[in-house]
Design a protein around this motif. Structure first.
Motif, PDB file in Angstrom:
ATOM      1  N   SER A  62       0.842  -1.195   0.000  1.00 41.01           N
ATOM      2  CA  SER A  62       0.000   0.000   0.000  1.00 41.01           C
ATOM      3  C   SER A  62       0.875   1.243   0.000  1.00 41.01           C
ATOM      4  O   SER A  62       2.006   1.238   0.496  1.00 41.01           O
ATOM      5  CB  SER A  62      -0.891   0.013   1.240  1.00 41.01           C
ATOM      6  N   LEU A  63       0.321   2.319  -0.565  1.00 38.71           N
ATOM      7  CA  LEU A  63       1.057   3.579  -0.593  1.00 38.71           C
ATOM      8  C   LEU A  63       1.206   4.127   0.815  1.00 38.71           C
ATOM      9  O   LEU A  63       0.329   3.932   1.670  1.00 38.71           O
ATOM     10  CB  LEU A  63       0.321   4.602  -1.464  1.00 38.71           C
ATOM     11  N   GLU A  65       1.058   7.216   1.564  1.00 39.50           N
ATOM     12  CA  GLU A  65      -0.010   8.214   1.687  1.00 39.50           C
ATOM     13  C   GLU A  65      -0.837   8.185   0.411  1.00 39.50           C
ATOM     14  O   GLU A  65      -0.359   7.786  -0.646  1.00 39.50           O
ATOM     15  CB  GLU A  65       0.570   9.605   1.925  1.00 39.50           C
ATOM     16  N   GLU A  66      -2.075   8.590   0.510  1.00 36.26           N
ATOM     17  CA  GLU A  66      -2.960   8.561  -0.644  1.00 36.26           C
ATOM     18  C   GLU A  66      -2.539   9.604  -1.674  1.00 36.26           C
ATOM     19  O   GLU A  66      -2.152  10.716  -1.315  1.00 36.26           O
ATOM     20  CB  GLU A  66      -4.400   8.817  -0.210  1.00 36.26           C
ATOM     21  N   PRO A  67      -2.631   9.276  -2.963  1.00 34.16           N
ATOM     22  CA  PRO A  67      -2.290  10.253  -3.996  1.00 34.16           C
ATOM     23  C   PRO A  67      -3.385  11.320  -4.105  1.00 34.16           C
ATOM     24  O   PRO A  67      -4.522  11.085  -3.691  1.00 34.16           O
ATOM     25  CB  PRO A  67      -2.232   9.411  -5.265  1.00 34.16           C
ATOM     26  N   PRO A  68      -3.070  12.477  -4.662  1.00 36.28           N
ATOM     27  CA  PRO A  68      -4.095  13.513  -4.860  1.00 36.28           C
ATOM     28  C   PRO A  68      -5.241  12.969  -5.708  1.00 36.28           C
ATOM     29  O   PRO A  68      -5.044  12.107  -6.579  1.00 36.28           O
ATOM     30  CB  PRO A  68      -3.353  14.629  -5.600  1.00 36.28           C
ATOM     31  N   ASN A  70      -6.895  14.065  -8.235  1.00 37.20           N
ATOM     32  CA  ASN A  70      -6.848  14.231  -9.691  1.00 37.20           C
ATOM     33  C   ASN A  70      -5.506  13.809 -10.297  1.00 37.20           C
ATOM     34  O   ASN A  70      -5.197  14.185 -11.419  1.00 37.20           O
ATOM     35  CB  ASN A  70      -7.168  15.675 -10.061  1.00 37.20           C
ATOM     36  N   GLN A  71      -4.734  13.028  -9.599  1.00 31.49           N
ATOM     37  CA  GLN A  71      -3.413  12.657 -10.082  1.00 31.49           C
ATOM     38  C   GLN A  71      -3.462  11.922 -11.425  1.00 31.49           C
ATOM     39  O   GLN A  71      -2.614  12.129 -12.277  1.00 31.49           O
ATOM     40  CB  GLN A  71      -2.692  11.773  -9.052  1.00 31.49           C
ATOM     41  N   TRP A  72      -4.428  11.075 -11.619  1.00 31.91           N
ATOM     42  CA  TRP A  72      -4.502  10.280 -12.841  1.00 31.91           C
ATOM     43  C   TRP A  72      -5.574  10.780 -13.806  1.00 31.91           C
ATOM     44  O   TRP A  72      -5.965  10.095 -14.731  1.00 31.91           O
ATOM     45  CB  TRP A  72      -4.760   8.808 -12.495  1.00 31.91           C
ATOM     46  N   LYS A  73      -6.038  11.996 -13.618  1.00 31.69           N
ATOM     47  CA  LYS A  73      -7.115  12.558 -14.434  1.00 31.69           C
ATOM     48  C   LYS A  73      -6.749  12.572 -15.914  1.00 31.69           C
ATOM     49  O   LYS A  73      -7.604  12.332 -16.770  1.00 31.69           O
ATOM     50  CB  LYS A  73      -7.449  13.962 -13.950  1.00 31.69           C
TER      51      LYS A  73
END
Length: 76
Positions: A62-63, A65-68, A70-73
Motif C-alpha cells: 500500500s502507498l 499516503e494517498e495520492p491527490p 486528480n493525479q490520474w485525471k
C-alpha cells in the motif's frame, strides 16, 4: 557455439558459446524475431534482475499516503 564463427556486431556483447541445449541458433533467432540470440539472453537476464529487485522493493505494498484525487485525471 563450438566450430561456428559468429560476430554479434554489438558493442560489449560477446557471442554466447554456452547455450543450454545447443539449438540451431539461426532457426531460433528467426523464430524469436527478437534479434540475435545474445540480445535475447541479455534481455532475459535484465528481466530476471528486475524481477529480483521488485521482490525487494515490494511494489504491491500500500502507498505510504494517498495520492491527490486528480493525479490520474489525464489518463481518462
Amino acid at each position: 557455439m563450438v566450430g561456428l564463427l559468429k560476430i554479434t556486431g554489438l558493442v560489449e556483447l560477446a557471442v554466447c558459446d554456452s547455450l543450454h541445449e545447443k539449438p540451431d541458433v539461426k532457426t531460433l533467432e528467426e523464430q524469436l524475431q527478437g534479434g540475435q540470440i545474445e540480445e535475447v539472453i541479455l534481455q532475459a537476464e535484465n528481466k530476471l534482475s528486475l524481477g529480483r529487485k521488485m521482490v525487494q522493493w515490494e511494489p504491491r505494498e500500500s502507498l505510504a499516503e494517498e495520492p491527490p484525487a486528480n493525479q490520474w485525471k489525464w489518463l481518462t
